[in-house]
Enzyme design. Structure first.
Site, PDB file in Angstrom:
ATOM      1  CB  SER A 212      -1.449 -21.128  -9.903  1.00 38.00           C
ATOM      2  OG  SER A 212      -0.609 -22.248 -10.109  1.00 38.00           O
ATOM      3  CE  LYS A 213      -0.761 -19.217  -2.259  1.00 38.41           C
ATOM      4  NZ  LYS A 213      -2.202 -19.004  -2.450  1.00 38.41           N
ATOM      5  NE  ARG A 214      -0.379 -25.657 -10.885  1.00 36.76           N
ATOM      6  CZ  ARG A 214      -0.090 -25.424 -12.148  1.00 36.76           C
ATOM      7  NH1 ARG A 214       0.942 -26.003 -12.708  1.00 36.76           N
ATOM      8  NH2 ARG A 214      -0.842 -24.627 -12.882  1.00 36.76           N
TER       9      ARG A 214
END
Ligand code: GLU
Length: 479
Positions: free
Chosen positions: A250-252
């Site tokens: 994910s963006k994390r």
């Protein structure tokens, strides 16, 4: 094991344009493309844009752009589900007529209340099937009188739904665990399950390669195929892509949009090669650097693994440097020109010279952006000096003095070759009683603005006598 060429194979990539093309979507697109090309089949591109609030034309464009960047060509489409709404409505009508589906008059509020009550009582918050009990005649009459209604699929009360997955083997779900899912909402918009199956049937899709997150959707879709009397396609669910901490990518974990890798200076072929190995293993004994023709030749559904893949960023960077190194300068030039344009670099010199310079620099490039940033001095006089390099190698005013002196020696030298420039520098160092290394490091910064560059004398010859002399002469002014 390779599947035989089979031109009747039809696969599809069916993104929802509610976001940019992300890594997982691109990997699904790539596997479909590889499979289609491997067997000589057809790749259909279908845009699943029925979520009117979240789908935008910009996202569609972004998806197409990402596919083009990766070199993934499709054979049919793009088709847009919003242009095919009549098909879904008609299918829902047929399913109601056959008894496989029914009208549901429950309101949002009622459903929400019951869901909360079920959760509070510790029951699964499934639809309670109250409208399934309404007789067909009553339901038809209520609909006729204008009562808003959805269409739900009547999942068999008992038994199980099975399918063969090319990656996961036989998958089975108990029917009582599947709720009577909505096919058509009361506003006439189809749900994903209805539109996806209608289209896959209508477009004669033979193989469905998609993310493993869709496995739990598959039994519902299998029930729909059966109710429509359509033959089941072959399902191949590809494993999820995880970040290094083993949670879903994910963006994390950094950029997930494919185009952001283009923006970072990644070569498309490197990204494609890297993606291909996220969930697919080439036959034993195959090297990891695989160009498109090799990938197409080797790709097989049997090679798809069912364990999750980890997005290993250092490995992507490794592929990138390897591809840049392996590419001939002619192939790199257009990619680098794009970087120059973005960075406002106006390269001097002719094409021949640019190609020779790229050849000289490519073993040291980490990405395409380097050619517009740290290598800028090789292509243009408009570059900045790296302050750390200046501090480290040009701190001593005596070194600067000697570089100015060196510039005079070069200006008057009989020849200007790698060997002659080296000799002149070493002779000067000897005459001054200093180490040649100090002069070499200082000259490198004075000529390129950087502490690290290819062999200094190759750099001098590449820059040419005039530029070398001019830049060394200004060694005292560098700040
Ligand atoms: N539009 C769906 C998605 O983007 C497609 C799923 C499928 O391939 O069936 O997840």
């Amino acid at each position: 094991m390779n599947a035989p060429a089979d031109s009747s194979v039809r696969v599809r990539f069916a993104p929802s344009p509610t976001g940019y093309l992300h890594v997982g979507g691109a990997r699904t697109a790539l596997f479909n493309w590889l499979y289609a090309r491997h067997v000589g089949g057809t790749l259909v591109l279908r845009i699943e844009d029925t979520d009117l609030e979240r789908s935008t034309p910009e996202m569609v464009e972004g998806i197409l752009q990402g596919m083009r960047w990766l070199g993934l060509s499709w054979d049919e489409g793009p088709f847009f589900q919003t242009e095919r709404m009549d098909l879904y409505k008609a299918a829902a009508g047929k399913l109601v007529a056959s008894g496989a589906a029914y009208y549901c008059f429950c309101t949002k509020e009622e459903l929400e209340q019951r869901r909360q009550a079920a959760t509070a009582a510790g029951r699964a918050p499934q639809y309670d099937e109250s409208c399934r009990k309404i007789s067909r005649e009553d339901a038809a009459a209520r609909k006729q009188s204008g009562a808003p209604c959805a269409v739900r699929f009547a999942v068999p009360e008992a038994g199980s739904t099975k399918f063969q997955d090319a990656v996961f083997g036989e998958v089975e779900f108990a029917n009582p665990e599947l709720e009577d899912f909505v096919l058509l909402r009361s506003d006439g918009v189809p749900t994903y399950h209805l539109s996806v199956v209608c289209d896959d049937v209508d477009m004669k899709i033979t193989h469905i390669l998609r993310g493993a997150d869709h496995i739990s959707n598959t039994p519902k879709q299998v029930l729909l195929y059966q109710a429509m009397g359509a033959p089941l396609p072959i399902f191949a669910h590809v494993p999820l892509i995880l970040g290094p901490d083993k949670t879903r990518l994910s963006k994390r974990h950094g950029a997930t949009s494919v185009i952001s890798y283009k923006d970072e200076g990644i070569v498309p072929e490197a990204f494609r090669n890297f993606l291909s190995l996220l969930g697919w293993t080439p036959p034993p004994g195959t090297k990891e650097m695989l160009g498109d023709q090799e990938l197409i030749r080797l790709f097989s559904l049997e090679g798809i693994s069912h364990s999750n893949a980890v997005f290993d960023r250092p490995k992507l960077d490794w592929f990138n440097t390897e591809y840049i190194r392996a590419y001939p300068a002619e192939k790199l030039l257009p990619l680098i020109e794009e970087e120059w344009q973005k960075a406002g670099v106006k390269p001097s010199g002719d094409r021949e010279h640019r190609l020779a310079t790229i050849e000289l620099l490519k073993p040291r490039a980490r990405n395409l952006k380097d050619f517009a940033n740290s290598f800028r001095a090789f292509f243009s006089d408009g570059y900045e000096n790296d302050p750390a390099a200046v501090e480290k190698f040009l701190k001593d005013p005596a070194v600067r003095e000697m570089l100015v002196e060196l510039s005079g020696l070069y200006a008057n030298a009989a020849e200007f070759t790698e060997a002659s420039t080296e000799q002149v520098l070493r002779d000067l160092a000897t005459a001054k009683g200093v180490k040649a290394g100090g002069l070499i490091n200082g000259a490198r910064v004075a000529l390129t603005g950087q502490a690290v560059a290819p062999s200094l004398f190759a750099v001098m010859v590449n820059l040419g006598r005039e530029t070398t002399v001019t830049r060394l002469r200004r060694a005292k002014e560098i700040v």
